[in-house]
Design a protein around this motif. Structure first.
Motif, short mmCIF file in Angstrom:
data_model
loop_
_atom_site.label_atom_id
_atom_site.label_comp_id
_atom_site.label_asym_id
_atom_site.label_seq_id
_atom_site.Cartn_x
_atom_site.Cartn_y
_atom_site.Cartn_z
N PHE A 108 -18.80 12.18 64.45
CA PHE A 108 -19.96 13.07 64.51
C PHE A 108 -20.75 12.93 63.22
O PHE A 108 -20.26 12.41 62.21
CB PHE A 108 -19.54 14.53 64.74
N THR A 109 -21.99 13.38 63.27
CA THR A 109 -22.88 13.36 62.11
C THR A 109 -23.45 14.76 61.89
O THR A 109 -23.92 15.39 62.84
CB THR A 109 -24.03 12.36 62.31
N TRP A 110 -23.37 15.25 60.64
CA TRP A 110 -23.95 16.54 60.27
C TRP A 110 -25.20 16.25 59.45
O TRP A 110 -25.15 15.67 58.37
CB TRP A 110 -22.94 17.36 59.48
N GLY A 159 -20.66 22.93 54.96
CA GLY A 159 -19.97 23.86 55.85
C GLY A 159 -18.56 24.13 55.38
O GLY A 159 -17.89 23.24 54.83
N GLU A 160 -18.10 25.36 55.57
CA GLU A 160 -16.75 25.75 55.14
C GLU A 160 -15.76 25.80 56.31
O GLU A 160 -14.56 25.86 56.09
CB GLU A 160 -16.80 27.13 54.46
N ALA A 161 -16.26 25.81 57.52
CA ALA A 161 -15.37 25.89 58.69
C ALA A 161 -15.98 25.12 59.85
O ALA A 161 -17.20 25.15 60.05
CB ALA A 161 -15.12 27.34 59.09
N LEU A 162 -15.11 24.43 60.59
CA LEU A 162 -15.54 23.69 61.78
C LEU A 162 -15.00 24.43 63.01
O LEU A 162 -13.84 24.85 63.02
CB LEU A 162 -15.01 22.26 61.75
N LEU A 163 -15.82 24.59 64.02
CA LEU A 163 -15.44 25.31 65.23
C LEU A 163 -15.32 24.33 66.39
O LEU A 163 -16.26 23.58 66.68
CB LEU A 163 -16.46 26.38 65.58
N LEU A 164 -14.15 24.31 67.03
CA LEU A 164 -13.90 23.48 68.20
C LEU A 164 -13.51 24.36 69.36
O LEU A 164 -12.74 25.32 69.19
CB LEU A 164 -12.77 22.48 67.95
N LYS A 165 -13.99 24.02 70.54
CA LYS A 165 -13.63 24.78 71.73
C LYS A 165 -12.23 24.33 72.19
O LYS A 165 -11.99 23.14 72.39
CB LYS A 165 -14.65 24.53 72.83
N VAL A 166 -11.33 25.28 72.35
CA VAL A 166 -9.94 24.94 72.66
C VAL A 166 -9.55 25.46 74.04
O VAL A 166 -10.22 26.32 74.62
CB VAL A 166 -8.98 25.53 71.60
N ILE A 198 -10.65 15.73 54.51
CA ILE A 198 -10.85 17.17 54.69
C ILE A 198 -9.91 17.57 55.82
O ILE A 198 -9.89 16.96 56.89
CB ILE A 198 -12.31 17.48 55.07
N GLU A 199 -9.11 18.61 55.58
CA GLU A 199 -8.08 18.95 56.55
C GLU A 199 -8.16 20.43 56.94
O GLU A 199 -8.72 21.26 56.21
CB GLU A 199 -6.69 18.65 55.97
N ALA A 200 -7.59 20.72 58.12
CA ALA A 200 -7.50 22.10 58.59
C ALA A 200 -6.37 22.18 59.61
O ALA A 200 -5.99 21.18 60.23
CB ALA A 200 -8.81 22.54 59.21
N GLN A 201 -5.82 23.41 59.78
CA GLN A 201 -4.72 23.60 60.72
C GLN A 201 -4.85 24.97 61.38
O GLN A 201 -5.28 25.93 60.75
CB GLN A 201 -3.38 23.51 60.00
N PRO A 209 -10.64 26.54 59.21
CA PRO A 209 -11.08 26.61 57.81
C PRO A 209 -10.80 25.27 57.12
O PRO A 209 -9.68 24.76 57.17
CB PRO A 209 -10.21 27.73 57.22
N LEU A 210 -11.81 24.70 56.48
CA LEU A 210 -11.70 23.36 55.90
C LEU A 210 -11.17 23.41 54.48
O LEU A 210 -11.45 24.35 53.72
CB LEU A 210 -13.06 22.67 55.93
N SER A 211 -10.42 22.37 54.10
CA SER A 211 -9.82 22.32 52.77
C SER A 211 -10.84 22.09 51.67
O SER A 211 -10.57 22.34 50.50
CB SER A 211 -8.75 21.21 52.73
N LYS A 212 -12.03 21.57 52.02
CA LYS A 212 -13.13 21.41 51.08
C LYS A 212 -14.43 21.43 51.87
O LYS A 212 -14.42 21.17 53.08
CB LYS A 212 -13.01 20.12 50.26
N PRO A 213 -15.55 21.74 51.23
CA PRO A 213 -16.81 21.84 51.97
C PRO A 213 -17.19 20.52 52.65
O PRO A 213 -16.95 19.43 52.11
CB PRO A 213 -17.82 22.23 50.89
N LEU A 214 -17.79 20.64 53.83
CA LEU A 214 -18.25 19.48 54.59
C LEU A 214 -19.74 19.28 54.30
O LEU A 214 -20.58 20.06 54.74
CB LEU A 214 -18.03 19.73 56.09
N LYS A 215 -20.03 18.22 53.56
CA LYS A 215 -21.42 17.92 53.20
C LYS A 215 -22.10 17.18 54.35
O LYS A 215 -21.44 16.59 55.20
CB LYS A 215 -21.46 17.08 51.92
#
Length: 726
Positions: free
Chosen positions: A100-102, A108-115, A141-144, A159-165
């Protein structure tokens, strides 16, 4: 009312009608895609053996949203399409990957995925890794998330481990502790219409150009060939035979790394002066009035051919090593400006393909001995040779480039070939095929009994459509007796039970086999109860749409060496192919030939497919048992389906066993049916398909690693189907 107002109202009504039709068409498209893709995604998650499943390869996108603390807003990165979403399970041992491209201005501090969830409480985790495409930024960048806190069909916050530029990224999603059954989570995917309509596309000229640049012989390699060939003790003389002068061809002969050749020019009155100049320049050129050649092998070349500099060297190597009757190679098609159109990466010798279309042409090498046996040179030389031997050797290398012109067999040539092999005009004959220069060999069908075997469980709507369409539409050839054998795998729906009782009253044999689903066992038990000498295996989600399909399959059984015949299967209402034979070794296991390739082009012309494979009767490694005709004697000889293969690959395994006994497996495009794929069995708990895949791979490990004679070694087996191997 003014004239302008009336025109405006008329135009408005027309626009409204167009919009209504467009909306209805889109809705139909959405419904059809949903029906096709839902089971396909489940098969992708559980059946594919690849560790990494790249969703973009399958034209899927993941609906994403991004939360920025700076603005306090949630932004759509990849928008989903209403009513067009599909959940794919995140299974243990598999990685789902996408890009994906932002492009926003904020981090961004958090990524939202539909589960999606498969039970009320899930005790497994989803691990998300995001990798920047920027080589200078290699920090993950990691999240769980823990499944217990996830709600079905809802966007979940990672919640992301570091900001997503802003930038381009690759995402990977895994679940380390799912049990692939009850404790299972999913993410939702989207796909748009323009991508689905061309899900499988063939390579374009740029792909072939790249392949050629990577594979062409360089000067060092050519010098090595020159040195090597000078050391050969028995260098064969190759006679290159041409009938029309071509300076490019002559120049390409001079560039050959192999030198023991002669060029026989059958006298061309229009270009005598040019021919004499070449003969004076090089004594290997001979101008003759009547055909005469001294070589052990004769290389017949189309006037529009230019040889690659290593061509005769590669041919001479095969002559020394194999001494085949016929040699042919792959080719490159070019336009008038010598620009590459495509490469023809051919199959190994395929007799029935040759009867349908002259796919061996433009540069073909024959031993002088075989030419003498068939009575000398003739325009239908390939067919004359094929009548007495199938010793054709295919070199899977591009040895020449060819400017496209029409070449073809003829009905007369094919009918003469059939007579040479001992078939009179009442036993076998040729007809025009599905396109110009394509042909169909028909065979007389001998009286026989066909047992139609259909496993089923509930879904009376599918079974009724299958049987009703069979009875209403199918043309039954003279002398053919039919026997329906329905295998009921424990139906409980009262409507289904009533219908099965009704069928029994009509004389249909209903075999009741309740218990765990085992496709191989169900079919084997049905065969034991059946009495036909031909076994037609059909899924209950097959729908008959054309009358001549059964006749087309039975005709091919008139060839005594044919053990299996498969059909062309189409997805309903979306102009895409579901099956046109099976390619073994694809992704290290097997895949359906031309799956998700459009059946018709934008002008409503039948697509020929890769190397015209969709227009011809041809030999293949395997076909699907969704609609497969098998000779009973051969089925019994190989002990039927392997009952250890419970769900997947039982049909492919059967075909391979039959081929091991020396019988051919054929595909015919003249048996065309609709397949509402996997409508009966959605994925259930304990589905054994991954086990089947592992067992099949273990059982056929050696064959799967070998060269597939019907899938050229220059084609990629681990990526997109028919893409050149780089």
């Amino acid at each position: 009312m003014s004239e302008s107002t009336s025109e405006l109202k008329t135009e408005l009504k027309a626009t409204q009608a167009q919009l209504a039709e467009s909306h209805a068409r889109n809705q139909r498209w959405i419904e059809n895609i949903y029906e096709v893709m839902k089971p396909t995604l489940l098969q992708l998650a559980f059946g594919l053996q690849d560790e990494i499943i790249d969703l973009s390869t399958y034209r899927f996108t993941v609906p994403l949203q991004l939360f920025s603390a700076l603005s306090g807003e949630v932004y759509d990165i990849v928008s989903s399409f209403d009513n067009l979403e599909f959940p794919i399970p995140v299974t243990r041992g598999k990685i789902l990957q996408w890009s994906f491209t932002w492009e926003g201005a904020l981090a961004g501090e958090a990524l939202l995925l539909k589960v999606g969830t498969y039970c009320r409480v899930n005790h497994c985790h989803l691990n998300l890794s995001i990798m920047p495409d920027d080589e200078e930024d290699n920090e993950l960048i990691e999240a769980q998330l823990y499944g217990q806190y996830l709600k079905d069909n809802t966007y979940a916050v990672f919640p992301l481990s570091k900001p997503l530029k802003p930038g381009s990224y690759r995402c990977r999603l895994t679940s380390p502790d799912t049990d692939n059954s009850d404790n299972l989570l999913a993410i939702w995917l989207s796909i748009n219409e323009t991508k689905v309509s061309n899900c499988l596309t063939l390579p374009d000229s740029s792909h072939y150009q790249k392949w050629y640049e990577l594979n062409r012989c360089n000067q060092d390699q050519l010098e090595t060939q020159r040195s090597e060939s000078k050391l050969w003790e028995n260098s064969p003389l190759i006679s290159v035979v041409i009938s029309t002068l071509n300076n490019e061809l002559f120049l390409s002969l001079h560039e050959q790394s192999y030198s023991n050749w002669e060029c026989v020019i059958v006298e061309d009155q229009a270009n005598l002066d040019i021919a004499r100049q070449w003969c004076e320049q090089d004594t290997r050129f001979h101008l003759v009035q009547n055909f005469a050649a001294e070589g052990e092998y004769l290389c017949f070349i189309d006037p529009n051919v230019r040889l690659e500099p290593q061509a005769l060297f590669e041919i001479a190597k095969i002559i020394i090593k194999e001494q085949p009757a016929v040699i042919y190679s792959d080719e490159m098609l070019v336009d008038e400006n010598n620009e590459i159109i495509r490469c023809e990466f051919r199959e190994d010798f395929n007799y029935h393909f040759l009867l349908s279309h002259l796919y061996i042409n433009h540069l073909t090498v024959f031993s002088s001995e075989i030419i003498s046996k068939v009575g000398g040179f003739a325009t239908d030389l390939q067919l004359r040779v094929a009548a007495i031997t199938q010793d054709f050797y295919h070199i899977p290398k591009v040895l020449y480039r060819w400017r496209t012109t029409e070449q073809s067999n003829s009905l007369a040539a094919i009918n003469q070939h059939l007579q040479i092999i001992g078939l009179n005009e009442t036993e076998a004959w040729a007809e025009e095929g599905l396109a110009a220069n394509f042909f169909r060999v028909r065979r007389k069908i001998m009286p026989t009994k066909v047992s139609i075997i259909i496993p089923t469980k509930d879904r009376v709507d599918l079974l009724r459509t299958c049987i009703d369409s069979f009875k209403k539409i199918t043309h039954i050839p003279e002398g053919i007796e039919l026997e329906f054998v329905i295998v009921d795998n424990g139906s409980t729906c009262q409507n289904t039970l009533n219908y099965l009782n009704q069928l029994e009253q009509q004389g249909v044999l209903v075999v009741k086999l309740p218990g765990e689903f085992n496709y191989s066992l169900l079919n084997n038990e049905a065969v034991a109860k059946a009495s036909g000498s031909m076994l037609l295996f059909m899924n209950n989600d097959i729908e008959i749409v054309e009358s001549g399909w059964l006749e087309a399959m039975l005709e091919l059984m008139a060839w005594n060496d044919v053990g299996v015949v498969g059909s062309k299967l189409i997805y309903p209402n979306i102009n895409m192919i579901q099956h046109a034979s099976v390619i073994t070794g694809f992704h290290d296991i097997a895949g359906h030939d031309h799956q998700y390739y459009p059946e018709y082009d934008e002008f409503n012309n039948l697509n020929a497919g890769h190397n015209n494979a969709l227009l011809v009767i041809r030999e293949c490694m395997a076909v699907t048992a969704a609609c497969m005709l098998v000779r009973r004697s051969v089925f019994e000889k190989v002990n039927g389906f392997d009952e250890q293969l419970v769900v997947g690959f039982g049909d492919t395994d059967l075909c391979l066993k039959i081929r091991e006994q020396g019988y051919r497996c054929l595909f015919t495009p003249y048996a065309r049916l609709i397949h509402h794929e996997s409508a009966t069995r959605m994925r259930q708990q304990g589905d054994p398909h991954p086990v089947d895949s592992a067992l099949f791979r273990q059982k056929w490990e050696k064959l799967l690693k070998q060269k597939n004679p019907f899938y050229n070694s220059n084609l990629n087996k681990h990526g997109k189907m028919f893409q050149p191997q780089f």
